[in-house]
Design a protein around this motif. Structure first.
Motif, PDB file in Angstrom:
ATOM      1  N   ALA A   8       0.840  -1.203   0.000  1.00  0.00           N
ATOM      2  CA  ALA A   8       0.000   0.000   0.000  1.00  0.00           C
ATOM      3  C   ALA A   8       0.872   1.247   0.000  1.00  0.00           C
ATOM      4  O   ALA A   8       0.593   2.214  -0.725  1.00  0.00           O
ATOM      5  N   PHE A   9       1.938   1.228   0.796  1.00  0.00           N
ATOM      6  CA  PHE A   9       2.867   2.361   0.817  1.00  0.00           C
ATOM      7  C   PHE A   9       3.500   2.556  -0.561  1.00  0.00           C
ATOM      8  O   PHE A   9       3.539   3.685  -1.084  1.00  0.00           O
ATOM      9  N   LEU A  10       3.986   1.478  -1.156  1.00  0.00           N
ATOM     10  CA  LEU A  10       4.598   1.560  -2.489  1.00  0.00           C
ATOM     11  C   LEU A  10       3.576   2.008  -3.529  1.00  0.00           C
ATOM     12  O   LEU A  10       3.889   2.811  -4.413  1.00  0.00           O
ATOM     13  N   ARG A  11       2.363   1.497  -3.416  1.00  0.00           N
ATOM     14  CA  ARG A  11       1.289   1.846  -4.348  1.00  0.00           C
ATOM     15  C   ARG A  11       0.972   3.338  -4.293  1.00  0.00           C
ATOM     16  O   ARG A  11       0.835   3.997  -5.326  1.00  0.00           O
ATOM     17  N   VAL A  12       0.880   3.876  -3.081  1.00  0.00           N
ATOM     18  CA  VAL A  12       0.578   5.303  -2.926  1.00  0.00           C
ATOM     19  C   VAL A  12       1.749   6.142  -3.434  1.00  0.00           C
ATOM     20  O   VAL A  12       1.548   7.171  -4.100  1.00  0.00           O
ATOM     21  N   TYR A  13       2.981   5.711  -3.168  1.00  0.00           N
ATOM     22  CA  TYR A  13       4.162   6.420  -3.662  1.00  0.00           C
ATOM     23  C   TYR A  13       4.160   6.492  -5.190  1.00  0.00           C
ATOM     24  O   TYR A  13       4.306   7.578  -5.776  1.00  0.00           O
ATOM     25  N   ILE A  14       3.982   5.341  -5.835  1.00  0.00           N
ATOM     26  CA  ILE A  14       3.966   5.302  -7.303  1.00  0.00           C
ATOM     27  C   ILE A  14       2.765   6.089  -7.835  1.00  0.00           C
ATOM     28  O   ILE A  14       2.873   6.831  -8.814  1.00  0.00           O
ATOM     29  N   GLY A  15       1.619   5.943  -7.177  1.00  0.00           N
ATOM     30  CA  GLY A  15       0.428   6.680  -7.592  1.00  0.00           C
ATOM     31  C   GLY A  15       0.636   8.181  -7.528  1.00  0.00           C
ATOM     32  O   GLY A  15       0.206   8.917  -8.426  1.00  0.00           O
ATOM     33  N   TYR A  16       1.295   8.645  -6.473  1.00  0.00           N
ATOM     34  CA  TYR A  16       1.566  10.072  -6.336  1.00  0.00           C
ATOM     35  C   TYR A  16       2.476  10.563  -7.468  1.00  0.00           C
ATOM     36  O   TYR A  16       2.259  11.656  -8.009  1.00  0.00           O
ATOM     37  N   GLN A  17       3.467   9.751  -7.827  1.00  0.00           N
ATOM     38  CA  GLN A  17       4.362  10.117  -8.934  1.00  0.00           C
ATOM     39  C   GLN A  17       3.571  10.285 -10.233  1.00  0.00           C
ATOM     40  O   GLN A  17       3.765  11.246 -10.967  1.00  0.00           O
ATOM     41  N   TRP A  18       2.667   9.342 -10.506  1.00  0.00           N
ATOM     42  CA  TRP A  18       1.855   9.422 -11.721  1.00  0.00           C
ATOM     43  C   TRP A  18       0.878  10.579 -11.656  1.00  0.00           C
ATOM     44  O   TRP A  18       0.703  11.306 -12.637  1.00  0.00           O
ATOM     45  N   LEU A  19       0.217  10.742 -10.524  1.00  0.00           N
ATOM     46  CA  LEU A  19      -0.775  11.803 -10.368  1.00  0.00           C
ATOM     47  C   LEU A  19      -0.153  13.175 -10.596  1.00  0.00           C
ATOM     48  O   LEU A  19      -0.687  13.985 -11.362  1.00  0.00           O
ATOM     49  N   THR A  20       0.971  13.442  -9.963  1.00  0.00           N
ATOM     50  CA  THR A  20       1.594  14.767 -10.099  1.00  0.00           C
ATOM     51  C   THR A  20       2.134  14.983 -11.515  1.00  0.00           C
ATOM     52  O   THR A  20       2.042  16.100 -12.040  1.00  0.00           O
ATOM     53  N   ALA A  21       2.672  13.927 -12.128  1.00  0.00           N
ATOM     54  CA  ALA A  21       3.158  14.064 -13.512  1.00  0.00           C
ATOM     55  C   ALA A  21       2.006  14.368 -14.456  1.00  0.00           C
ATOM     56  O   ALA A  21       2.103  15.260 -15.303  1.00  0.00           O
TER      57      ALA A  21
END
Length: 168
Positions: free
Chosen positions: A17-30
């Motif tokens: 879940a932590f990794l998922r949110v981290y990767i998701g944040y990278q995609w969302l902000t990009a």
């Protein structure tokens, strides 16, 4: 054995879940940056095609041919797909909804960027996202998948033991 651990362990679900949110944040902000910043993929695509030449090309010839023949003539569509794809994948990963599909789309976009000669953090993102893919449902256990997936399974007429829903 590791795959079974990755797919079933609840502590690992928290790490995922932590990794998922981290990767998701990278995609969302990009994606958000592209949506609000007037992104146009045509310059990026032209640069990738140009990187296919020389003694040590950063882009393979077959990929450059695809970019030149398909992507560049449809740069407006690819612009839309990239910015909204990044944004929506980010939201899905952060919320943990349709996690496996969102991770698959993330890996697909990352490989497209890698094929186009961009290295940046794409390889790192692919590696982390592969763990999310291999973990399957467990990657979304602490997210909306926990509610959505059982609901979809219960209402799937193809499932053997699915509950029958009466239509009035």
């Amino acid at each position: 054995m590791f795959v079974k651990f990755l797919r079933n362990n609840k502590v690992m679900a928290g790490v995922l879940a932590f990794l998922r949110v981290y990767i998701g944040y990278q995609w969302l902000t990009a994606g958000y940056g592209k949506i609000t910043g007037g992104f146009d993929a045509s310059g990026y695509l032209q640069g990738a095609v140009a990187s296919a030449g020389g003694d040590h090309p950063a882009v393979q010839g077959w990929w450059a041919t695809f970019l030149e023949a398909v992507a560049l003539p449809n740069a407006e569509m690819f612009t839309f797909l990239v910015m909204w794809g990044e944004f929506l994948v980010g939201i899905a990963l952060i919320l943990g909804i349709f996690t496996s599909f969102a991770a698959l789309m993330a890996v697909t976009m990352n490989f497209a960027f890698l094929f186009s000669g961009t290295v940046s953090t794409n390889a790192q993102m692919v590696l982390i996202t592969v763990f999310l893919l291999v973990a399957g449902y467990n990657a979304g256990r602490y997210g909306l998948d926990r509610r959505v997936i059982p609901f979809l399974k219960a209402h799937n007429p193809r499932q053997k033991n699915s509950k029958k829903v009466a239509v009035a």
